[in-house]
Design a protein around this motif. Structure first.
Motif, short mmCIF file in Angstrom:
data_model
loop_
_atom_site.label_atom_id
_atom_site.label_comp_id
_atom_site.label_asym_id
_atom_site.label_seq_id
_atom_site.Cartn_x
_atom_site.Cartn_y
_atom_site.Cartn_z
N GLY A 84 0.84 -1.20 0.00
CA GLY A 84 0.00 0.00 0.00
C GLY A 84 0.87 1.25 0.00
N HIS A 85 1.95 1.23 0.79
CA HIS A 85 2.93 2.33 0.73
C HIS A 85 3.58 2.41 -0.64
CE1 HIS A 85 2.51 3.27 4.89
NE2 HIS A 85 3.23 2.29 5.37
N SER A 86 3.93 1.25 -1.21
CA SER A 86 4.57 1.21 -2.52
C SER A 86 3.69 1.82 -3.60
CB SER A 86 4.91 -0.24 -2.91
OG SER A 86 5.82 -0.82 -2.01
N LEU A 87 2.38 1.82 -3.37
CA LEU A 87 1.43 2.42 -4.31
C LEU A 87 1.14 3.88 -4.00
CD1 LEU A 87 -1.08 -0.55 -4.68
CD2 LEU A 87 0.76 0.11 -6.22
N GLY A 88 1.58 4.36 -2.84
CA GLY A 88 1.42 5.77 -2.53
C GLY A 88 0.57 6.10 -1.32
N LEU A 89 0.08 5.09 -0.61
CA LEU A 89 -0.75 5.36 0.57
C LEU A 89 0.11 5.58 1.81
CD1 LEU A 89 -3.68 2.78 0.28
CD2 LEU A 89 -3.74 5.23 -0.19
N GLY A 90 -0.34 6.49 2.67
CA GLY A 90 0.26 6.66 3.98
C GLY A 90 -0.49 5.80 4.98
N HIS A 91 -0.26 6.03 6.26
CA HIS A 91 -0.93 5.26 7.30
C HIS A 91 -2.34 5.77 7.54
CE1 HIS A 91 3.03 3.60 9.12
NE2 HIS A 91 2.49 2.75 8.29
N SER A 92 -3.21 4.86 7.91
CA SER A 92 -4.59 5.18 8.26
C SER A 92 -4.75 5.09 9.77
CB SER A 92 -5.54 4.19 7.58
OG SER A 92 -6.85 4.30 8.11
N SER A 93 -5.61 5.93 10.32
CA SER A 93 -5.90 5.85 11.75
C SER A 93 -7.12 4.98 12.03
CB SER A 93 -6.12 7.26 12.33
OG SER A 93 -7.20 7.89 11.68
N ASP A 94 -7.65 4.32 10.99
CA ASP A 94 -8.76 3.39 11.15
C ASP A 94 -8.20 2.03 11.57
OD1 ASP A 94 -10.84 1.59 10.94
OD2 ASP A 94 -11.53 2.27 8.98
#
Length: 263
Positions: free
Chosen positions: A217-227
């Motif tokens: 998910g990081h490799s695709l561009g997402l940061g961390h979620s607080s969910d």
């Protein structure tokens, strides 16, 4: 006499240690040191902000991220969160490697598995990585292609300690893995700590499918979620491999970057 006085003085520093600040909340000195290191690593200082860089302010950032009462004071519950195994990337997107929502522009993204863990057969690692990519590709118009030679967009591997980037691994527990946002060089690459015990979910250890899906998910561009239900939540939770899937929060996040898959 002088020697006796010197010996007494040598014994004094531990009892004359400076008192911990109010935000330490009564925790022990080792726990306070652990908390400071955790906040510096996962809530990095911003050179543009002066007032928001105190440890109290960083503690409030963490409390806000994890949906805790925002007091700026440490407690045993926060220490327990800090001691959980987790991803090595920062939690606050504004200060992390993901400030500009980078993403892949090609519809076909290549990946290569450079090295394997001794805990799982290579074919099983290949299967789990492919499954992790499939979980993301079902939601977005990207296809992932594995190559066996040369440089891929996403290079995947297992390593110990220092391994060629600015994020050395720390042995068993704590940081499990990390990955970089899309881009040249290290961009997109995902690294897993070989000092962990990796499993396919059939034995005790860190579920590699769960960790791989998070890091990709990081490799695709997402940061961390607080969910806490999201795959992109920063701390590791053992989940059922049979029923493992992206949460709605993960899907909305990745589709915001790439759009929905139409086929």
């Amino acid at each position: 006499m002088q020697l006796a006085v010197l010996c007494v003085v040598c014994l004094l520093p531990s009892s004359l240690a400076l008192p911990l600040p109010p935000e330490a909340g009564g925790v022990s000195e080792p726990q306070w040191e652990q908390a400071q290191n955790y906040l510096k690593k996962f809530y990095p200082y911003d050179s543009k902000t002066r007032d928001g860089n105190s440890l109290e302010a960083k503690l409030k950032e963490m409390q806000k991220f994890f949906h805790l009462p925002i007091t700026g004071i440490l407690n045993s519950h926060i220490i327990k969160i800090m001691q959980k195994p987790r991803c090595g990337m920062p939690d606050v997107a504004a200060y992390s490697l993901f400030p500009d929502s980078p993403k892949w522009t090609s519809r076909v993204v290549t990946y290569r598995i450079m090295s394997y863990t001794r805990d799982l057969p290579p074919y099983k690692v290949n299967q789990l990585v492919a499954k992790a990519f499939e979980l993301w590709s079902k939601e977005i118009p990207l296809n992932f292609k594995r190559i066996r030679l040369g440089t891929a967009d996403i290079m995947i591997g297992f390593a110990r300690g220092a391994h060629g980037d600015a994020y050395p691994f720390d042995g068993p527990g704590n940081t499990l893995a990390h990955a970089f946002a899309p881009g040249p060089g290290l961009g997109g690459d995902a690294h897993f700590d070989e000092d962990e015990r990796w499993t396919d979910g059939s034995s005790i250890g860190i579920n590699f499918l769960y960790a791989a899906t998070h890091e990709l998910g990081h490799s695709l561009g997402l940061g961390h979620s607080s969910d806490p239900n999201a795959v992109m939540y920063p701390t590791y939770e053992n989940r059922d491999s049979e029923d493992f899937r992206l949460s709605q929060d993960d899907i909305e996040g990745i589709q915001k970057l790439y759009g929905e898959r139409s086929d």
